[in-house]
Scaffold this motif. Structure first.
Motif, PDB file in Angstrom:
ATOM      1  N   ALA H 121      -5.344   4.799   7.145  1.00  0.00           N
ATOM      2  CA  ALA H 121      -5.325   3.610   7.272  1.00  0.00           C
ATOM      3  C   ALA H 121      -3.632   2.584   7.564  1.00  0.00           C
ATOM      4  N   ILE H 122      -3.322   2.176   8.115  1.00  0.00           N
ATOM      5  CA  ILE H 122      -2.323   1.259   8.075  1.00  0.00           C
ATOM      6  C   ILE H 122      -2.269  -0.030   8.605  1.00  0.00           C
ATOM      7  N   ILE H 123      -2.511  -0.770   8.053  1.00  0.00           N
ATOM      8  CA  ILE H 123      -2.784  -2.035   8.076  1.00  0.00           C
ATOM      9  C   ILE H 123      -1.332  -3.564   8.233  1.00  0.00           C
ATOM     10  N   THR H 124      -1.266  -3.611   9.454  1.00  0.00           N
ATOM     11  CA  THR H 124      -0.157  -4.898   9.183  1.00  0.00           C
ATOM     12  C   THR H 124      -0.995  -5.418   9.405  1.00  0.00           C
ATOM     13  N   ALA H 125       0.236  -6.962   8.888  1.00  0.00           N
ATOM     14  CA  ALA H 125      -0.092  -8.418   9.042  1.00  0.00           C
ATOM     15  C   ALA H 125      -0.200  -8.882  10.418  1.00  0.00           C
ATOM     16  N   GLY H 126       1.290  -8.974  10.964  1.00  0.00           N
ATOM     17  CA  GLY H 126       1.328  -9.193  11.960  1.00  0.00           C
ATOM     18  C   GLY H 126       1.711  -8.433  13.274  1.00  0.00           C
ATOM     19  N   THR H 127       2.713  -8.135  14.760  1.00  0.00           N
ATOM     20  CA  THR H 127       2.611  -7.343  14.610  1.00  0.00           C
ATOM     21  C   THR H 127       3.883  -6.889  15.008  1.00  0.00           C
ATOM     22  N   SER H 128       4.917  -7.627  14.396  1.00  0.00           N
ATOM     23  CA  SER H 128       6.238  -7.440  14.310  1.00  0.00           C
ATOM     24  C   SER H 128       6.056  -7.197  13.492  1.00  0.00           C
ATOM     25  N   ASP H 129       5.309  -6.122  12.541  1.00  0.00           N
ATOM     26  CA  ASP H 129       5.798  -5.038  11.306  1.00  0.00           C
ATOM     27  C   ASP H 129       5.179  -3.861  12.227  1.00  0.00           C
ATOM     28  N   LEU H 130       4.905  -3.949  13.176  1.00  0.00           N
ATOM     29  CA  LEU H 130       4.621  -2.605  14.001  1.00  0.00           C
ATOM     30  C   LEU H 130       5.987  -1.770  13.900  1.00  0.00           C
ATOM     31  N   PRO H 131       6.736  -1.488  14.451  1.00  0.00           N
ATOM     32  CA  PRO H 131       8.156  -0.024  13.608  1.00  0.00           C
ATOM     33  C   PRO H 131       7.913   0.090  12.474  1.00  0.00           C
ATOM     34  N   VAL H 132       7.427  -0.596  11.023  1.00  0.00           N
ATOM     35  CA  VAL H 132       6.977   0.008  10.225  1.00  0.00           C
ATOM     36  C   VAL H 132       6.199   0.745  10.294  1.00  0.00           C
ATOM     37  N   ALA H 133       4.813   0.654  10.285  1.00  0.00           N
ATOM     38  CA  ALA H 133       3.914   1.046  10.900  1.00  0.00           C
ATOM     39  C   ALA H 133       3.893   2.478  11.912  1.00  0.00           C
ATOM     40  N   GLU H 134       4.367   2.043  12.473  1.00  0.00           N
ATOM     41  CA  GLU H 134       4.793   3.621  13.622  1.00  0.00           C
ATOM     42  C   GLU H 134       5.507   4.479  13.009  1.00  0.00           C
ATOM     43  N   GLU H 135       6.312   4.219  12.427  1.00  0.00           N
ATOM     44  CA  GLU H 135       7.357   5.221  11.821  1.00  0.00           C
ATOM     45  C   GLU H 135       6.584   5.431  10.399  1.00  0.00           C
ATOM     46  N   MET H 180       7.282 -11.761   5.074  1.00  0.00           N
ATOM     47  CA  MET H 180       7.550 -13.212   4.710  1.00  0.00           C
ATOM     48  C   MET H 180       6.560 -13.321   3.192  1.00  0.00           C
ATOM     49  N   GLU H 181       5.082 -13.320   3.201  1.00  0.00           N
ATOM     50  CA  GLU H 181       4.485 -13.671   1.650  1.00  0.00           C
ATOM     51  C   GLU H 181       4.387 -12.414   1.298  1.00  0.00           C
ATOM     52  N   GLY H 182       4.063 -10.990   2.448  1.00  0.00           N
ATOM     53  CA  GLY H 182       3.388  -9.896   1.803  1.00  0.00           C
ATOM     54  C   GLY H 182       1.885 -10.555   1.331  1.00  0.00           C
ATOM     55  N   ALA H 183       1.470 -11.200   1.343  1.00  0.00           N
ATOM     56  CA  ALA H 183       0.056 -11.749   1.195  1.00  0.00           C
ATOM     57  C   ALA H 183      -1.394 -10.760   1.350  1.00  0.00           C
ATOM     58  N   LEU H 184      -1.605 -10.053   2.303  1.00  0.00           N
ATOM     59  CA  LEU H 184      -2.312  -8.993   3.026  1.00  0.00           C
ATOM     60  C   LEU H 184      -2.603  -7.967   2.027  1.00  0.00           C
ATOM     61  N   ALA H 185      -1.210  -7.263   0.432  1.00  0.00           N
ATOM     62  CA  ALA H 185      -1.784  -6.427  -0.066  1.00  0.00           C
ATOM     63  C   ALA H 185      -3.027  -6.565  -1.177  1.00  0.00           C
ATOM     64  N   THR H 201       8.005  -6.173   4.706  1.00  0.00           N
ATOM     65  CA  THR H 201       8.411  -6.030   5.349  1.00  0.00           C
ATOM     66  C   THR H 201       9.943  -7.241   5.698  1.00  0.00           C
ATOM     67  N   SER H 202      10.539  -6.797   6.299  1.00  0.00           N
ATOM     68  CA  SER H 202      12.425  -8.089   6.596  1.00  0.00           C
ATOM     69  C   SER H 202      11.629  -8.435   7.663  1.00  0.00           C
ATOM     70  N   VAL H 203      10.376  -9.116   8.030  1.00  0.00           N
ATOM     71  CA  VAL H 203      10.020  -9.617   9.318  1.00  0.00           C
ATOM     72  C   VAL H 203       9.607 -11.415   7.968  1.00  0.00           C
TER      73      VAL H 203
END
Lengths: 250, 250, 250, 250, 250, 250, 250, 250
Positions: H121-135, H180-185, H201-203
């Motif tokens: 499962a690839i989980i992202t905090a925001g939609t701006s993180d999608l390019p990294v998720a797709e890679e 941002m703060e990466g708290a999701l992890a 991510t650099s978002v």
């Protein structure tokens, strides 16, 4: 510099009711009318009934005791960042001064504090954040605002946080204290509507870089409206929270 | 998770007035009852009557326009960090959307904003800080709080600041915006009693390191009770200020 | 390497008034004519009547005492960054050497200092900045320039600063010493016309990062013409100020 | 706030020679008597006959031209950090305005500059540092102090420096400009007695980190009495140097 | 992995002069043939007649003594970063081991060192850099290369450097050691043609940031061909210099 | 400043064979005897038959061409950091100048290079490091030392490195170029005895921080005797390697 | 929040088998059903049979002993970052608690650990990394996974690594621990297919910046699939490795 | 280097079935037996059936196309960090190559992928993180492991996360991607037992410092067992996850 104040001084001079020399004194004093003793190194002298505050870091026990001696005729006094050694020295001289070893504060309450109606919740991620939380609590109370600590509700066991949401929702202002990655501020910021003052702590090691990780994390929080104070600055967070409390109570 | 809400759902199920499936839905929805479309990337969806907010950075004109299209049935909308090109694209499609080129915001006010009684003062050190100030102002207003900008009162000519103290003292909450060394927050923090939210900006060069100098300066401010948000984050400062405003008005 | 000096040496050689070997010595010595003892580790040997200066950090009491012993036939001596233990050791051996515990300096005044006409004002934001201010004052005085300290006039209570403006305006050169956010340099820089040498101090904690916040703040000061020296470097600021004083007095 | 000025205003009010309203105006204006237009974003408005200064960075050609239009009735004008595009726009409108492409400055000299007797030497390590040196030179000159540039005397070929020592020794104040490791400031600081203002530049790559290496190098210079301004800040160095020049000429 | 070595092993196996099991052992050992005791924590075991080296930092006196005990049958031994306490412990057990208190090294010379013909000059900016210089000298010598220290020739009094140029020019390789801004490496780099290995030291305070200023300064040196090792790493510089010496002597 | 040279000049003056004015000239020229044109901004003018070197970064095509025009009567010329646009401009004017697009260098070989006997191996971790490697190779060759590139032998596939060990062992000096974590320098440093000059590159992203990760990694290499130059500085590494080569060949 | 669990609770309420108050309790408890004592400050309470973990840093001996006292009725206990003094205090009270002085851990094994089939290899670059390796080993074992340490196989003598490849290839998961430049993770990452968890350590000095060099090096490793934990975090690496082990064993 | 392989080679040589020259070849090839073309710059060539991987950053369209041409006879191919322009160039030449514009990847699937049983499962905090998720997703799939993306479940609206917990709990390995703060992890790390690979991510902007805030936050996560890869490194996270998947499936 209030126009009316200026006008009344000039009027007095023109009227002859105010000699030039006294007018001169009044004009020079205008911007700092209510200040007494600038020579004592205060943390930040909070005007308008706030207690005097002493920043203890880098002062010897003798210096702190000496400042307390000079404050005998002032109102309530708070001293922060006080070592055990300094506390012993001061309390030996002024037995009514109270030392809070966790908060590292000395308080000298001469006039009973009359609390406002607002309540501040101080929330910590871990028990290692308690000294910062206690400093915030002591500060809130001497500033006349009730505060309670909800500790150890960090996001690594988020159920602990949810268990306390009711208490959290009852407070008017939240102080959120966390070290390591500081994620607690973001999570609470996404759950509630109250103002949140986040305090990063230096709790952690390695890539924590003495609080930098929590500081950057809180500043870039994805929850909007979280504001941040300096690392380990429980005192500053309490001051900010009490300013809001005072505004509500007006 | 409010006990009463849970109790009433369970009561309804027990009473038979609420079928199990509907109870199930209600329970699953509880923590995010008033959220509609989580798939759209919102800046931070502010619940409770707050407008929807879109964070425009890194989105194509088409994507932003598409989000606006999905928001037609929602309330007021705010989009931040919007380029001129995106603005043209969106406004061509939705003529009632307003673009503020300085603030780089799009606003879509469908329901007249009913302002509260609180006033926020947004103070900038220099005119280069204006885009951040405008972002804060637009945000305050769509969140229902009046705000006015006092610009160019930086400490290098401190008389300019004193000239505006009367205006500053009238506001309930202050947003102080400064780049370079960010000293304005400390100076105002020493002069007034209101809550201060400081916004460091990336205005400057060299040892400014993209806003780091103002950020560190504001965090270590010698005036107690100053809180800080991210560099250039006018939106976040406004959210924090409006949370306080809302508290006062309650 | 002055042409005339070279010419006169060559002339002497051609005339026969200067034997080749002596000419050789003179030529080799030219760029460092007035230097005596390069083997002793001096802070910075200030030529032209300036005292010898010893940088005490990292030296044992014995080493410092030994250097003093070698300086008996020199003029006045200044040693900086001297611990109490080293001071005791040196003063036991050389009773006429004076220790200033706040400035952490040793001074050995063998020839009465003849002060110039210039005055330097040393201004500190807080009383914790006093050690740096005292180091600056002691340095100014042994370099032959009068200096006085105006302490605790930080911007968090800006009225304290205004109260001292008359004194500040009377000095020719200002040394402004502040930790935390270092805003005092910007504020004074906006109020006066004199040269300002700003000294960031390591006073503070957390985002102060050992003086980085004040350093960056002073370097990016919005007041033009403020120059900066190293963190806690009262000695360096005094040297710079005295160079200006000397220039004025010429 | 000068006592005498205050006294004379009050005297005038008491005498009746100064109506209260005019006295009020004078009092409010005191600290910023000679300032006209605070709404225009000035680099730093230097009072007392100094020209108006505009900081061009981040302003559109139209904005800069507009500011020049408002300055028609003022004295001499200096604008820094001006792009070629902006320069063309402004010069088309105001043909008497001069653009210095290396310094990236616009100057509008309406009143002939009367130079003082002091001379400033601006010394650069390499030819890549010339834009910063030119900015410093243009600033010195419009502030009324003669300055000359000695370029390309960096320490990697130290003979080039020695060849220019005579010129360097003739100047009253030195501005030393260097990128990379910034060693030139230390070397010159060890050779001369004049005040030295060091300007680190962003010339370099890699471990230069946009000027950080030169900045840290100059701040930790082993030569005492070197003071430092922000990276690439030729303007600020010139302001500091001219303050010293003015002091000498008094 | 040398082809000839592989071939001779295979040849032996084919010939029957080398049993398969022994061939197997030889093949497995190939890349580390001349290594004895990988379990002892060596600084870096320099093969080919170089002594064994122990990195003492973080080891107890007992551990270091124990390693020395295991090295009794090896050649010469060098231990770096040795505290006085550890030295006493080791020397009590092994009286022939020598402690150099400045260099903080222990040396155990069992086989007389036969020096090569090359000479290394170790140059320091100040006397505070001596411990690093001594570590370099001790290392050079036990590695079989003569080295001499030229101390206290920093750029703040550049004549001291010129006075030593003849000695400097005689050496084959230069190790230049400097703290603060580290300018000495650039200056010497511009004056001589030899390989220069620069060692930044942590000597300094404030913006020195534990050696960062000298490190960045040396890396961005305007003199080409200067190479740099880690902060305070006299040992590493000596290793690099001796590799060059060995190459010359071949 | 060589005693013998001084002596012979003085002797000439005393003898009358050298007029005073010519002696004066000789003395002034001593430290920079063989330098011609200090006004041209050279990368680092390498004396003793080395070519002139131009650092192209930040220069316009016209400026570079102009410098080439001034160098027509000099020996071989090397220009580094040259863009394609500048190269076209220069080569159009001086058809014999060669552009190496990977190395971003211009070379003008007027006198055939006579190579020494030493060989330098330039080893890269990945093909993205090739521009830095090519800059090093071009520099080595114009400085008169043969160099060959062994590319793409990074540690992530360490067998590729072992496959080339024979070639690596044949070279006298190694230049090791790597981005990302820069581990190649440590691995090779543990396998060979030659001098190693490590060049960190900015190849990588994220935590690479523009070459910082490779830079710190190489500086803290666990292999002793690795020395480091600035990020992406192939030119500097080649200069250092050629200084060693020259020493060997002497 | 599992749909089925919610449904069964609602069903119970509708059926009348579950009183509303009990349903209410169940609903509130859902997300943290298996947690007992949130008030004790745990390192990270690992559910599902994992032992309780105490993070000892910043706790007094008395506090740690007190937590152990409260854990008497729990399962196995692990405490990390325990000083010798704390260990003595705890072991005096609870003799069955074991102290590992290298790992700085206390373990209280009340129920025999039943090990899974997976094996973890813990590989260190140097012997100075052993404390981190031991912390990882102790953690793995109390979490029920066998682990063995292969120490001192750093890349500066890469043959030592190759000698252990067989052992390394037998393990399922690798924990690679290295300070300085941390290159070991890249080298092993290029040689094997197993998951690698890299632990940077603070072993080193100078440009190591307390572990930063190894941290950045491991994050930018050219070997794909290396993951990284915090500096010196042997405990965290072990937790990650054991999660993988558990997955394999399922 | 496997003993058995060595033994069988030696046996063959002894038997005479393997001529010495062929044995020599085999021995030299041992550590890189299954590698074909080391000259092509591969991201990291994953052996054992893994596809070839090309790191596209810094390569021209022609270079990438050329590499694809050389890979025609290899298995599946993955290229990462591919710009649109490069993609067009490659796809024009090789129509069967697929471009994923979000992931910025090219994939050339010649042999049908046979997926294992594990799910990531690839989980992202925001939609701006999608390019990294797709890679990450594209990489997982070509490596033979199924992966699905759960996007926009960041902690600022934590209910969105809880809504997906069932899906998250079903996966074997989690890749958590946040800026941002990466708290999701941290939050997910506290809720589940699976291995978690966190990708900062650099978002973000300002105090995000190009991903530093998320990176430090994830490294200091209060949830144990979270491991971290480089900023924006979706590819690396996928490699690590697939190594675990492969282990499970064995």
């Amino acid at each position: 510099m209030n126009n009316n104040m200026l006008k009344s001084i000039l009027q007095g001079v023109q009227d002859g009711t105010l000699p030039i020399d006294q007018g001169l004194d009044k004009l020079r004093d205008l911007p700092f009318l209510d200040i007494g003793h600038t020579k004592i190194d205060l943390h930040r002298s909070l005007r308008n009934g706030f207690p005097e505050v002493i920043y203890g870091s880098g002062k010897t026990p003798e210096q702190v005791a000496n400042i307390f001696a000079h404050m005998q005729e002032h109102g309530n006094v708070l001293a922060t960042r006080i070592t055990e050694k300094t506390a012993e020295h001061v309390c030996a001289q002024f037995p009514e001064v109270q030392y809070n070893a966790t908060a590292r504060t000395l308080t000298w309450v001469k006039n009973a504090i009359s609390y406002g109606t607002t309540e501040i919740a101080i929330i910590t991620a871990g028990t290692s954040d308690l000294p910062v939380a206690e400093e915030a609590k002591v500060t809130c109370e001497i500033l006349g605002t009730r505060a309670s600590i909800l500790s150890d509700v960090g996001v690594a066991g988020i159920h602990r946080l949810f268990d306390r949401m009711e208490d959290i929702r009852k407070a008017s202002v939240l102080i959120v204290i966390a070290g390591m990655e500081g994620a607690l501020a973001s999570v609470i910021g996404g759950l509630v509507d109250q103002p949140i003052i986040a305090v990063p702590t230096s709790v952690g090691y390695g890539a924590n870089f003495s609080g930098l990780s929590a500081l950057l994390g809180m500043l870039t929080s994805c929850a909007s409206g979280v504001t941040v104070v300096n690392i380990d600055n429980g005192f500053g967070a309490a001051c900010a929270a009490c300013k809001i409390a005072r505004l509500i109570e007006k």
